[in-house]
Design a protein around this motif. Structure first.
Motif, PDB file in Angstrom:
ATOM      1  N   ARG A  79       0.785  -1.029   0.030  1.00 51.00           N
ATOM      2  CA  ARG A  79      -0.068   0.116  -0.092  1.00 51.00           C
ATOM      3  C   ARG A  79       0.830   1.128   0.070  1.00 51.00           C
ATOM      4  O   ARG A  79       1.447   1.677  -1.010  1.00 51.00           O
ATOM      5  CB  ARG A  79      -1.188   0.295   1.129  1.00 51.00           C
ATOM      6  CG  ARG A  79      -1.957  -1.666   0.482  1.00 51.00           C
ATOM      7  CD  ARG A  79      -3.155  -1.283   1.905  1.00 51.00           C
ATOM      8  NE  ARG A  79      -4.275   0.425   1.904  1.00 51.00           N
ATOM      9  CZ  ARG A  79      -4.828  -0.270   1.356  1.00 51.00           C
ATOM     10  NH1 ARG A  79      -5.284  -0.728   0.526  1.00 51.00           N
ATOM     11  NH2 ARG A  79      -6.231   1.147   2.186  1.00 51.00           N
ATOM     12  N   TYR A  80       0.703   2.039   0.698  1.00 53.43           N
ATOM     13  CA  TYR A  80       1.855   3.114   1.238  1.00 53.43           C
ATOM     14  C   TYR A  80       2.311   2.852   1.774  1.00 53.43           C
ATOM     15  O   TYR A  80       3.399   3.875   2.413  1.00 53.43           O
ATOM     16  CB  TYR A  80       0.775   4.349   1.605  1.00 53.43           C
ATOM     17  CG  TYR A  80      -0.386   4.349   0.840  1.00 53.43           C
ATOM     18  CD1 TYR A  80      -0.714   5.037  -0.062  1.00 53.43           C
ATOM     19  CD2 TYR A  80      -1.410   4.542   1.792  1.00 53.43           C
ATOM     20  CE1 TYR A  80      -2.009   5.517  -1.002  1.00 53.43           C
ATOM     21  CE2 TYR A  80      -2.979   4.299   1.018  1.00 53.43           C
ATOM     22  CZ  TYR A  80      -3.136   5.149  -0.195  1.00 53.43           C
ATOM     23  OH  TYR A  80      -4.382   4.765  -0.919  1.00 53.43           O
ATOM     24  N   SER A 101      -7.677  -2.888   2.396  1.00 55.48           N
ATOM     25  CA  SER A 101      -8.998  -1.539   2.050  1.00 55.48           C
ATOM     26  C   SER A 101     -10.557  -2.313   3.382  1.00 55.48           C
ATOM     27  O   SER A 101     -11.287  -1.063   2.759  1.00 55.48           O
ATOM     28  CB  SER A 101      -8.971  -2.027   0.308  1.00 55.48           C
ATOM     29  OG  SER A 101      -7.910  -1.670  -0.100  1.00 55.48           O
ATOM     30  N   ILE A 104     -10.213  -1.369   6.708  1.00 55.59           N
ATOM     31  CA  ILE A 104     -10.686   0.097   6.354  1.00 55.59           C
ATOM     32  C   ILE A 104     -11.645   0.872   5.931  1.00 55.59           C
ATOM     33  O   ILE A 104     -11.752   1.550   7.262  1.00 55.59           O
ATOM     34  CB  ILE A 104      -9.577   0.277   5.670  1.00 55.59           C
ATOM     35  CG1 ILE A 104      -8.084   0.323   6.062  1.00 55.59           C
ATOM     36  CG2 ILE A 104      -9.483   1.827   5.361  1.00 55.59           C
ATOM     37  CD1 ILE A 104      -6.721   1.229   5.305  1.00 55.59           C
ATOM     38  N   TYR A 132      -0.793   3.289  10.122  1.00 59.02           N
ATOM     39  CA  TYR A 132      -0.564   4.565   9.065  1.00 59.02           C
ATOM     40  C   TYR A 132      -1.801   5.453   8.782  1.00 59.02           C
ATOM     41  O   TYR A 132      -1.486   6.857   8.693  1.00 59.02           O
ATOM     42  CB  TYR A 132       0.323   4.249   8.329  1.00 59.02           C
ATOM     43  CG  TYR A 132       1.383   5.042   6.728  1.00 59.02           C
ATOM     44  CD1 TYR A 132       1.834   5.698   7.509  1.00 59.02           C
ATOM     45  CD2 TYR A 132       0.080   5.157   5.882  1.00 59.02           C
ATOM     46  CE1 TYR A 132       2.584   6.337   6.418  1.00 59.02           C
ATOM     47  CE2 TYR A 132       0.575   6.500   5.126  1.00 59.02           C
ATOM     48  CZ  TYR A 132       1.545   6.994   6.155  1.00 59.02           C
ATOM     49  OH  TYR A 132       2.495   8.171   4.495  1.00 59.02           O
ATOM     50  N   GLU A 133      -2.860   4.374   7.827  1.00 66.54           N
ATOM     51  CA  GLU A 133      -4.202   5.090   7.067  1.00 66.54           C
ATOM     52  C   GLU A 133      -4.671   5.760   8.485  1.00 66.54           C
ATOM     53  O   GLU A 133      -5.806   6.862   7.842  1.00 66.54           O
ATOM     54  CB  GLU A 133      -4.450   4.108   6.551  1.00 66.54           C
ATOM     55  CG  GLU A 133      -2.940   3.618   4.984  1.00 66.54           C
ATOM     56  CD  GLU A 133      -3.737   2.803   4.457  1.00 66.54           C
ATOM     57  OE1 GLU A 133      -4.752   2.926   4.000  1.00 66.54           O
ATOM     58  OE2 GLU A 133      -3.331   1.774   3.819  1.00 66.54           O
TER      59      GLU A 133
END
Length: 282
Positions: A79-80, A101, A104, A132-133
């Motif tokens: 992901r990021y 996904s 989240i 993180y997200e």
């Protein structure tokens, strides 16, 4: 100085002779990672230093032995995140990003506060992506392998230092207060399944093999999730494409709203469920 074009041509030839599946791509990935530039930028450059050339040629030799690119470079992208990986920890797979996904999406629609426990966290891919997200979620990463725990702690320090890391086995892991979300990517491959050389020879078998039919370890993770989730809590577990029905059956006792999720090619790859109010029997 050494010419990039010549280096890549020679590396591709060497990897092809070693029967590496994607010699051109692998050559470009290794050199672009070494130079810390994109593959597009790589093709626009003309030269590297002799030191860089020496390092690259050594990496190509390692790849000829089928050592995974992520172990050679020491990083895996998820992901990021840029995660540190090496021998002793499973390399994160792109398929797992789909589970993240889905989780989240559920977290974003849920009331706060939220605590999420990631079982069998490995490199920390799932736990750290969520932390993180969505920084306001309390995330706990649980791992039973000390070799993997080294990488998990490294990644947590770099990405999300607020994540709590615990060394524990799912068979005896317990919490004082039940939680809202549990995620899991357990070892689920059947013992007899034939794997590519770079997986079989390098990645930890304990993070891959789930027992004879592949369901022994997932069943342990499911029971642990049932113990630590509050009633109405959300559980997401990754599994093999042929295990969707077996996972559904395993979830029947303690979970409701069991939903199989499919990847972009239509293969069942992870399942979600809601914890019911039945107490786990000892």
């Amino acid at each position: 100085m050494a010419q990039i074009k010549q280096l890549l041509v020679e590396a591709e030839t060497i990897l092809a002779l070693a029967k590496i599946e994607n010699p051109k791509l692998d050559s470009q990935l290794l050199l672009s990672e070494l130079l810390q530039i994109s593959r597009t930028e790589l093709l626009l450059q003309s030269e590297v230093t002799l030191e860089q050339s020496t390092i690259f040629n050594d990496q190509i030799k390692q790849r000829c032995d089928h050592r995974p690119i992520q172990y050679i470079t020491g990083v895996a992208y998820f992901r990021y995140l840029t995660l540190r990986v090496g021998e002793g920890v499973l390399i994160p797979r792109p398929e797992t990003e789909e589970l993240v996904s889905g989780v989240i999406e559920k977290i974003n629609a849920a009331d706060r506060p939220i605590t999420l426990i990631d079982l069998g966290s490995g490199s920390g891919a799932i736990a750290l992506a969520v932390a993180y997200e969505i920084p306001d979620v309390k995330v706990i990463a649980v791992e039973n392998c000390e070799a993997a725990l080294i990488w998990l702690k490294k990644n947590a320090e770099l990405v999300a230092p607020h994540v709590e890391v615990i060394l524990a086995d799912v068979n005896n892991f317990a919490v004082a207060k039940k939680v809202d979300f549990v995620t899991a990517n357990p070892p689920y491959l059947p013992q007899a399944e034939i794997l590519p050389k770079e997986v079989e020879d390098f990645e930890p078998a304990a993070a891959l093999r789930g027992g004879g039919d592949g369901m022994e370890i997932p069943n342990q993770f499911i029971l642990c999730a049932a113990r630590i989730l509050k009633s109405g809590g959300y559980f997401a577990i990754e599994h093999g494409e042929h295990q969707g029905e077996s996972i559904k059956i395993a979830l029947n006792n303690y979970f409701a709203e069991v939903t199989v999720h499919y990847d972009l090619t239509g293969r069942p790859r992870w399942t979600s469920a809601i914890r019911n109010d039945l107490e786990v029997s000892n």
